[in-house]
Design a protein around this motif. Sequence first.
Motif, PDB file in Angstrom:
ATOM      1  N   UNK A   1     -14.300   5.616  38.391  1.00 18.07           N
ATOM      2  CA  UNK A   1     -13.015   5.618  37.667  1.00 18.07           C
ATOM      3  C   UNK A   1     -13.105   6.129  36.236  1.00 18.07           C
ATOM      4  N   UNK A   2     -14.260   6.673  35.845  1.00 19.46           N
ATOM      5  CA  UNK A   2     -14.342   7.305  34.535  1.00 19.46           C
ATOM      6  C   UNK A   2     -13.310   8.437  34.477  1.00 19.46           C
ATOM      7  N   UNK A   3     -12.648   8.582  33.356  1.00 18.29           N
ATOM      8  CA  UNK A   3     -11.627   9.606  33.115  1.00 18.29           C
ATOM      9  C   UNK A   3     -10.297   9.328  33.809  1.00 18.29           C
ATOM     10  N   UNK A   4     -10.221   8.245  34.551  1.00 15.98           N
ATOM     11  CA  UNK A   4      -8.932   7.906  35.169  1.00 15.98           C
ATOM     12  C   UNK A   4      -7.992   7.359  34.092  1.00 15.98           C
ATOM     13  N   UNK A   5      -6.720   7.440  34.394  1.00 14.10           N
ATOM     14  CA  UNK A   5      -5.723   6.913  33.461  1.00 14.10           C
ATOM     15  C   UNK A   5      -5.141   5.627  34.016  1.00 14.10           C
ATOM     16  N   UNK A   6      -4.931   4.677  33.127  1.00 15.73           N
ATOM     17  CA  UNK A   6      -4.327   3.413  33.553  1.00 15.73           C
ATOM     18  C   UNK A   6      -2.825   3.593  33.730  1.00 15.73           C
ATOM     19  N   UNK A   7      -2.377   3.296  34.930  1.00 10.51           N
ATOM     20  CA  UNK A   7      -0.934   3.391  35.169  1.00 10.51           C
ATOM     21  C   UNK A   7      -0.251   2.079  34.806  1.00 10.51           C
ATOM     22  N   UNK A   8      -0.853   0.997  35.279  1.00 15.58           N
ATOM     23  CA  UNK A   8      -0.182  -0.283  35.081  1.00 15.58           C
ATOM     24  C   UNK A   8      -1.181  -1.428  35.221  1.00 15.58           C
ATOM     25  N   UNK A   9      -1.022  -2.430  34.396  1.00 13.76           N
ATOM     26  CA  UNK A   9      -1.853  -3.631  34.526  1.00 13.76           C
ATOM     27  C   UNK A   9      -0.958  -4.804  34.882  1.00 13.76           C
ATOM     28  N   UNK A  10      -1.278  -5.425  36.000  1.00  7.83           N
ATOM     29  CA  UNK A  10      -0.484  -6.562  36.452  1.00  7.83           C
ATOM     30  C   UNK A  10      -1.333  -7.822  36.323  1.00  7.83           C
ATOM     31  N   UNK A  11      -0.834  -8.784  35.572  1.00  2.89           N
ATOM     32  CA  UNK A  11      -1.566 -10.039  35.400  1.00  2.89           C
ATOM     33  C   UNK A  11      -0.975 -11.085  36.338  1.00  2.89           C
TER      34      UNK A  11
ATOM     35  N   UNK B   1      -0.948  -4.759  29.299  1.00  3.16           N
ATOM     36  CA  UNK B   1      -0.309  -3.580  29.894  1.00  3.16           C
ATOM     37  C   UNK B   1       0.319  -2.697  28.819  1.00  3.16           C
ATOM     38  N   UNK B   2       0.972  -3.331  27.879  1.00  2.00           N
ATOM     39  CA  UNK B   2       1.637  -2.595  26.805  1.00  2.00           C
ATOM     40  C   UNK B   2       0.631  -1.742  26.036  1.00  2.00           C
ATOM     41  N   UNK B   3      -0.512  -2.329  25.744  1.00  2.00           N
ATOM     42  CA  UNK B   3      -1.526  -1.647  24.928  1.00  2.00           C
ATOM     43  C   UNK B   3      -2.262  -0.564  25.720  1.00  2.00           C
TER      44      UNK B   3
ATOM     45  N   UNK C   1     -14.552 -18.597  34.303  1.00  2.00           N
ATOM     46  CA  UNK C   1     -15.400 -18.623  33.109  1.00  2.00           C
ATOM     47  C   UNK C   1     -15.475 -17.256  32.445  1.00  2.00           C
ATOM     48  N   UNK C   2     -14.949 -16.253  33.101  1.00  2.00           N
ATOM     49  CA  UNK C   2     -14.940 -14.914  32.507  1.00  2.00           C
ATOM     50  C   UNK C   2     -13.735 -14.732  31.610  1.00  2.00           C
ATOM     51  N   UNK C   3     -13.643 -13.578  30.969  1.00  2.00           N
ATOM     52  CA  UNK C   3     -12.445 -13.316  30.150  1.00  2.00           C
ATOM     53  C   UNK C   3     -12.248 -11.838  29.848  1.00  2.00           C
ATOM     54  N   UNK C   4     -11.021 -11.522  29.464  1.00  2.99           N
ATOM     55  CA  UNK C   4     -10.635 -10.177  29.010  1.00  2.99           C
ATOM     56  C   UNK C   4     -10.293 -10.286  27.533  1.00  2.99           C
ATOM     57  N   UNK C   5     -10.715  -9.296  26.767  1.00  2.00           N
ATOM     58  CA  UNK C   5     -10.362  -9.313  25.347  1.00  2.00           C
ATOM     59  C   UNK C   5     -10.240  -7.888  24.834  1.00  2.00           C
ATOM     60  N   UNK C   6      -9.199  -7.605  24.072  1.00  2.00           N
ATOM     61  CA  UNK C   6      -9.084  -6.295  23.432  1.00  2.00           C
ATOM     62  C   UNK C   6      -9.961  -6.290  22.189  1.00  2.00           C
ATOM     63  N   UNK C   7     -10.703  -5.207  22.009  1.00  2.00           N
ATOM     64  CA  UNK C   7     -11.624  -5.135  20.875  1.00  2.00           C
ATOM     65  C   UNK C   7     -11.128  -4.120  19.863  1.00  2.00           C
TER      66      UNK C   7
END
Length: 287
Positions: A18-28, A42-44, A126-132
């Motif tokens: 998925x390198x170079x792919x574009x994010x279309x949508x993130x659904x939480x 998703x907004x970001x 125990x995992x997480x997502x974070x914008x850096x």
Amino acid sequence: MPELPEVEILKLSLNKNIKHAKIKKIKINNRNLRYKVPNNLNKVLAGCNIKNISRIAKYLIFHFNNEKKLLIHLGMSGTIHLIFKKNTKNTNASFYHLSSLPKKHNHIEISLNNNYKMIYNDPRRFGYFKLLNKNFINLKPFNDLGPEPFDPLFNFLYIKNFIKNKKVNIKSALLNQKFVSGIGNIYANEILFYCSINPLKKISKLSMKNIKDIINNSKKVLKKAIFFGGSSIKDFKKIDGQSGNFQQKFKVYGKQDSKCPKVGCKGILKKIIISNRASFYCLECQK
DNA sequence: AAGAGGCCCTGATAGC
DNA sequence: TGCTATCAGGGCCTCT
């Protein structure tokens, strides 16, 4: 699941697919991970192109063309799955699971423009997502990480200096990410077996040979694990659905009561608990 | 201030 | 079968 080798394999698979792919949508689907998943994910990130995916210790970092960055940590039970939607002329597009997709705990679904969907699953949360931000390397958790075993900074002088006057045992030290990063419970056990060091040995008592062995064997064990595709404990699979098979190479992990695998050693492997984590070692040859 | 231990959470398995 | 207890690859926080 994931120690350095497993995250490394995941990184390689993601870059391949998925390198170079574009994010279309993130659904939480469920924000509840170790930390709340950011609401604005998703907004970001929608519309951003994945420049590449890197790894630091057990952390995965997605880099986007616009300098945005996403950190994913898998905790104990996090897995990433890719689903490929085959291009067909039928309206009934068929879906291929590149790795078996669990029914429950699919927290986050990221649709990409190359017919892939990336799914983050994490039963124990125990995992997480974070914008850096750009400066992430100087901030938690990265500013606190010791060198990886492959880092030239993980050398004799560094270790000799670190262990001075310290009372911890070597097993706990190998799990301490401030000392050395990327090693988890399985590989700590394996490394100490190859070094013939008792996991309870105080680090201040390590000999010169012990230190050299730790440097060499930590590299060796992790490299070998990466080569064999990681360890498929429980449900860890490579992202293409293939199981890693390093667990077949385990010498001591999970092998209490069996004979020591060291050639010529008559010892029996024992299981003890050190700082709340299972430790496996041979009473005879690990001193 | 280093180091030990508890805790976050769900699911698989073992033992009764 | 169905209950309870134990354990699991990580790492943060608190207490001493």
